[in-house]
Design an enzyme around this catalytic site. Sequence first.
Site, PDB file in Angstrom:
ATOM      1  N   ARG A 167      34.010  41.575  29.229  1.00 13.74           N
ATOM      2  CA  ARG A 167      35.183  41.975  30.021  1.00 13.74           C
ATOM      3  C   ARG A 167      35.268  43.498  30.086  1.00 13.74           C
ATOM      4  O   ARG A 167      35.594  44.070  31.117  1.00 13.74           O
ATOM      5  CB  ARG A 167      36.479  41.386  29.443  1.00 13.74           C
ATOM      6  CG  ARG A 167      37.734  41.958  30.112  1.00 13.74           C
ATOM      7  CD  ARG A 167      38.988  41.103  30.021  1.00 13.74           C
ATOM      8  NE  ARG A 167      39.185  40.481  28.728  1.00 13.74           N
ATOM      9  CZ  ARG A 167      39.538  41.116  27.610  1.00 13.74           C
ATOM     10  NH1 ARG A 167      39.729  42.425  27.614  1.00 13.74           N
ATOM     11  NH2 ARG A 167      39.695  40.452  26.479  1.00 13.74           N
ATOM     12  N   TYR A 182      45.653  44.331  55.678  1.00 11.61           N
ATOM     13  CA  TYR A 182      45.111  42.990  55.418  1.00 11.61           C
ATOM     14  C   TYR A 182      46.220  42.070  54.872  1.00 11.61           C
ATOM     15  O   TYR A 182      47.041  42.506  54.040  1.00 11.61           O
ATOM     16  CB  TYR A 182      43.964  43.114  54.403  1.00 11.61           C
ATOM     17  CG  TYR A 182      43.404  41.799  53.952  1.00 11.61           C
ATOM     18  CD1 TYR A 182      42.594  41.049  54.796  1.00 11.61           C
ATOM     19  CD2 TYR A 182      43.680  41.294  52.684  1.00 11.61           C
ATOM     20  CE1 TYR A 182      42.086  39.826  54.384  1.00 11.61           C
ATOM     21  CE2 TYR A 182      43.171  40.082  52.268  1.00 11.61           C
ATOM     22  CZ  TYR A 182      42.374  39.349  53.118  1.00 11.61           C
ATOM     23  OH  TYR A 182      41.873  38.140  52.706  1.00 11.61           O
ATOM     24  N   ASP A 211      41.204  51.238  52.207  1.00 13.64           N
ATOM     25  CA  ASP A 211      40.438  49.990  52.258  1.00 13.64           C
ATOM     26  C   ASP A 211      39.309  50.207  53.264  1.00 13.64           C
ATOM     27  O   ASP A 211      39.541  50.337  54.460  1.00 13.64           O
ATOM     28  CB  ASP A 211      41.363  48.838  52.691  1.00 13.64           C
ATOM     29  CG  ASP A 211      40.653  47.485  52.694  1.00 13.64           C
ATOM     30  OD1 ASP A 211      39.428  47.452  52.930  1.00 13.64           O
ATOM     31  OD2 ASP A 211      41.331  46.461  52.487  1.00 13.64           O
ATOM     32  N   LYS A 244      32.576  40.825  52.169  1.00 13.34           N
ATOM     33  CA  LYS A 244      32.290  40.979  53.594  1.00 13.34           C
ATOM     34  C   LYS A 244      30.929  41.662  53.787  1.00 13.34           C
ATOM     35  O   LYS A 244      29.940  41.134  53.344  1.00 13.34           O
ATOM     36  CB  LYS A 244      33.440  41.728  54.272  1.00 13.34           C
ATOM     37  CG  LYS A 244      34.844  41.248  53.826  1.00 13.34           C
ATOM     38  CD  LYS A 244      35.190  39.843  54.277  1.00 13.34           C
ATOM     39  CE  LYS A 244      36.411  39.247  53.591  1.00 13.34           C
ATOM     40  NZ  LYS A 244      37.638  40.035  53.708  1.00 13.34           N
TER      41      LYS A 244
END
Length: 393
Positions: free
Chosen positions: A51, A103, A175, A200
């Site tokens: 982690r 978004y 973004d 994407k």
Amino acid sequence: MTDHSYSFQTRVLHGNHKFDPTTGAVSVPIQQASTFHQADFDNPGKYDYSRSGNPTREALEEEIARLEGGDKGLAFASGMAAISTSFMMLSKNDHVVITEDVYGGTFRLVHEVLHRFGIEHTFVDMTDLHAVATAIQPNTKVVYIETPANPLLNITDISAVAKLAKAHGCYTFVDNTFMTPALQRPLELGADLVLHSATKFIAGHSDVVAGLAVTNHPEIAEQLPYLQNAFGSILGPHDSWLVLRGLKTLDCRLKQSTESAIKITRYLDDHPLVEEVYHPSLTTHPGYSTHNYQADGPGAVLSFRLKDAAAVREFSKHVEIPVFAVSLGAVESILSYPAKMSHASMPELERLKRGITDGLLRLSVGLEKPEDIIKDFDRALQQINSLEVELGG
Ligand SMILES: *Cc1c(COP(=O)(O)O)cnc(C)c1O
């Protein structure tokens, strides 16, 4: 590779992880381990628990930082994990100025979730610098940009907004999902933090959900890894490897898809049944000159408007090549219907105010031959024509 004068096309392939130093393997090893043996607990090794740090994830984090021109990169479980963890740098009573065509997932996070923690926001039309300046308050900590924005490809002037934000002591988040560092590098334009849905274009094959963040701001570079570890919103080693693999072909995929998107845009722009086309390659696009100044190409996402829902239904029933789905930025073309998909949860009035009518379709152009897509679209558009004749015009 130290020569920064090499082009992106070359640099994307030859980074700091060109080969594995222990074996010479030319692909980054997938370290599928949760914990790491400590030979000496007085001098713990570089890795202790995945982690907090994993070599495969770290390779991806270093690569994306290098390509965006930042100091620190981080890989998250999704784009939304990267975005929400970044907002965790804020505290109660802080304020965010955010683009109104952000978004949908980011809209929900800011509007529904952050609000519960006393973090307030103002949505603005980011194409209007005066509106941005007016929205900034004494407690504003972040100005949040998305450009080109979804689904009408509205363009925000990154350096102008970043300058404004900096003058008021705010961070600028961008973004950069639609462009990727192949086409746009916001840190070079004055932004403090770049965010990606790597799901994407960066990964590019519709086979992994991932998020990335890159910063060159020392405060963010210190806080964000701390928060990533605190929230545990990390990308797994196997998914990190998939993103690394996708990254290698990013430049050639995006070049090809952009070229095709330009051809399809021109075709749609000339078609009598298409009321409007949105793509930064069009000189009539209101953000054309700003986009050309700050980005190296118009990208592979475009939107177009048919007359109404009936026309969309007929078109999508007959179109063959693209998959009909949410998401974008893949090797296959993806057609989506914002009114019923990405913006379905938005009240109709808000949706229409933003130009997201029942006739609007978004196309993310993949790697098919563009002439084939045009042929397919032409046939499907003819079906709308025959529908109109059936209904008596
Ligand atoms: C998809 C997307 C996101 C969210 O990313 P996930 O990987 O789906 O969590 C954020 N911003 C933009 C512009 C996107 O297209």
